[in-house]
Scaffold this active site. Structure first.
Site, PDB file in Angstrom:
ATOM      1  N   MET A  79      44.827  -3.360  41.009  1.00 30.50           N
ATOM      2  CA  MET A  79      46.092  -3.960  41.421  1.00 30.50           C
ATOM      3  C   MET A  79      47.102  -4.016  40.270  1.00 30.50           C
ATOM      4  SD  MET A  79      44.654  -7.043  43.852  1.00 30.50           S
ATOM      5  CE  MET A  79      46.302  -7.516  44.413  1.00 30.50           C
ATOM      6  N   HIS A  80      48.337  -4.328  40.622  1.00 33.55           N
ATOM      7  CA  HIS A  80      49.410  -4.729  39.695  1.00 33.55           C
ATOM      8  C   HIS A  80      50.034  -3.598  38.888  1.00 33.55           C
ATOM      9  CE1 HIS A  80      47.693  -8.585  40.676  1.00 33.55           C
ATOM     10  NE2 HIS A  80      46.673  -8.445  39.871  1.00 33.55           N
ATOM     11  N   ASP A 235      41.787  -3.818  45.256  1.00 36.67           N
ATOM     12  CA  ASP A 235      40.341  -3.655  45.069  1.00 36.67           C
ATOM     13  C   ASP A 235      39.527  -4.865  45.500  1.00 36.67           C
ATOM     14  OD1 ASP A 235      41.324  -5.179  42.946  1.00 36.67           O
ATOM     15  OD2 ASP A 235      40.517  -3.874  41.383  1.00 36.67           O
TER      16      ASP A 235
END
Length: 482
Positions: A79-80, A235
């Site tokens: 992520m991110h 995830d």
């Protein structure tokens, strides 16, 4: 047939399953992280695509007949990450990853703006996407001026697969641009970063179609019919789908590169001051809460590298029987920390070392330090309204029985191990591909695996663990003041 692709930090995994959720095979391809400066962590989107091609080719070569019947693909990913594209769909620079903390100053500025916590229900952490874009605007203005689209890592794979700019709610929750209650982009928060909705991908639910496989790839891969690419998931949400953790009261602990304590919710429960993440789940009208530590199995891997051993060797040296904590304390802040401290600059430490200290004692302290960090996360989750009475263990670190005993005792809750099988993020992504392609009921697909056995807290060692945890907790403010 249905394919799950999980884009991790250290590699990408492709998993092929049939309509009965029987796994036919899987393959992985390695990835490497570039750290050009302290606190930086980057990967090139081109490397993700090359690794995906390699993993998919391995699965396709092993199961050519089955692969030709592919109907759905699901995506999961780290992520991110700030992954920037120009107007010609070309990456502008390497993606800035989740564990990159260069934007700590920008995150603090954004977090001091009340709208961010009010709309997203979360702290603006340095690892989130929005502060990275403000950092780029300040430090790389020419790159920022070229930005046509901002994608998350797994959605960069989708662009390659489908040609579409699409994301979904669970991954978008970690950007600091999503109105999580409304499950939509916030124009106000985008404007605060110098962006508009036009810079963002279209949003779908994780169980919905998020594009169709390009004809060029379908023909190249010798697939007989059209292939739906699901919205997918970040995830951790994908792991929850794979584990069947989609309803209130279900929870897991993940010992991967990072450590996660995840609780599924039927309602949105934001409490940003706890440093707990309150995100959308991959299923419609579902949310989840997470406590996140940035170094879990990664802390043991670091110790293994520095001591010239493997993580498995270090765990084996401790044996099977849980020990009382010794005088050594390890603080696992190798990349800073999120829950509960939200401190990008803090770094790890050993205390209590002596001439008598050996490698095994240091390994024990590393495992206990991660366990105590997860105990802090459990306290934060409970303060935010999550009901966590037991957890299921997943991730590479869950192969260590000793570590799971330490976690069960530090958290004072049972830790369940699922029956042998593959229930991780790639499997969860494949489940989402199945749902999106067939319209199946998500709750009928996202069932939990049977429990193989349960590790209970060691009651005799609880007092010693409580004492060691108090020592652990007393060290953070001292270390932060240095």
């Amino acid at each position: 047939m249905f394919l799950g692709l999980d884009l991790g930090t250290s590699g990408i995994r492709a998993l092929l399953m049939d309509e009965n959720q029987h796994i036919l095979g899987s393959a992985t391809a390695d990835l490497h992280v570039s750290r050009p400066r302290p606190s930086w962590s980057e990967q090139a989107p081109e490397d993700w695509i090359a690794a995906a091609e390699m993993a998919i080719a391995s699965v396709r070569d092993a199961h050519p007949t089955e692969f030709s019947a592919l109907k759905g693909i699901g995506l999961s990913g780290q992520m991110h990450g700030a992954t920037l594209y120009d107007a010609e769909d070309r990456p502008i620079r390497p993606s800035i990853l989740w564990n990159d903390t260069r934007a700590a100053e920008e995150a603090a500025e954004m977090d001091a703006t009340p709208a961010f916590r009010r709309i997203t229900g979360n702290i603006v952490f340095p690892g989130f996407t929005a502060p990275k874009l403000r950092w780029i605007a300040r430090h790389e203005p020419e790159a920022f001026a070229r930005v046509a689209k901002v994608l998350l890592p797994k959605d960069a794979l989708r662009l390659w697969l489908t040609g579409d700019y699409v994301s979904e709610m669970s991954d978008a929750s970690g950007t600091s641009w999503l109105d999580i209650g409304a499950r939509d982009w916030s124009d106000e928060l985008l404007a605060a970063t110098g962006l508009t909705r036009a810079h963002m991908p279209r949003l779908v639910e994780g169980t919905e179609p998020g594009g169709m496989l390009r004809e060029r790839l379908r023909r190249e891969w010798k697939i007989e019919g059209a292939v739906t690419v699901a919205g997918g998931a970040g995830d951790n949400a994908a792991s929850a789908v794979g584990m069947g953790m989609v309803s209130e009261g279900q929870a897991f602990v993940s010992l991967g590169t990072s450590g996660v304590l995840f609780a599924a919710n039927d309602v949105w429960r934001p409490q940003p001051e706890s440093a707990v993440h309150a995100f959308c789940h991959a299923l419609p009208n579902r949310w989840h809460q997470m406590g996140v530590i940035l170094s879990a199995a990664d802390a043991l891997n670091w110790h293994a590298r520095t001591s010239g051993a493997t993580a498995g060797d270090l765990s084996a040296e401790l044996g099977e029987k849980l020990r009382a904590p010794g005088p050594i304390t390890f603080l696992p802040y190798l990349s800073g920390e999120r829950t509960p401290h939200n401190d990008a600059r803090i770094r790890g430490a050993f205390t209590g070392l002596g001439h008598e200290t050996g490698r095994a004692e240091m390994t024990q302290a590393v495992m206990e330090g991660v366990a105590f960090a997860l105990a802090d996360n459990l306290a934060a989750l409970r303060s935010a309204g999550a009901e966590v009475a037991r957890v299921t263990a997943i991730g590479g670190g869950s192969r260590s029985s000793y570590w799971l005993q330490a976690i069960a005792t530090a958290l004072d809750i049972p830790v369940e191990l699922p029956a042998r099988g593959d229930f991780g993020a790639a499997f969860g992504a494949a489940r989402l591909g199945l749902i999106a392609a067939t319209g199946a009921d998500p709750l009928s697909i996202c069932t939990a695996p049977p429990v193989d056995h349960v590790i209970f807290p060691d009651a005799a060692l609880r007092p010693a663990f409580d004492t060691a945890r108090q020592r652990y907790r007393s060290l953070y403010p001292l270390l932060a003041n240095l």
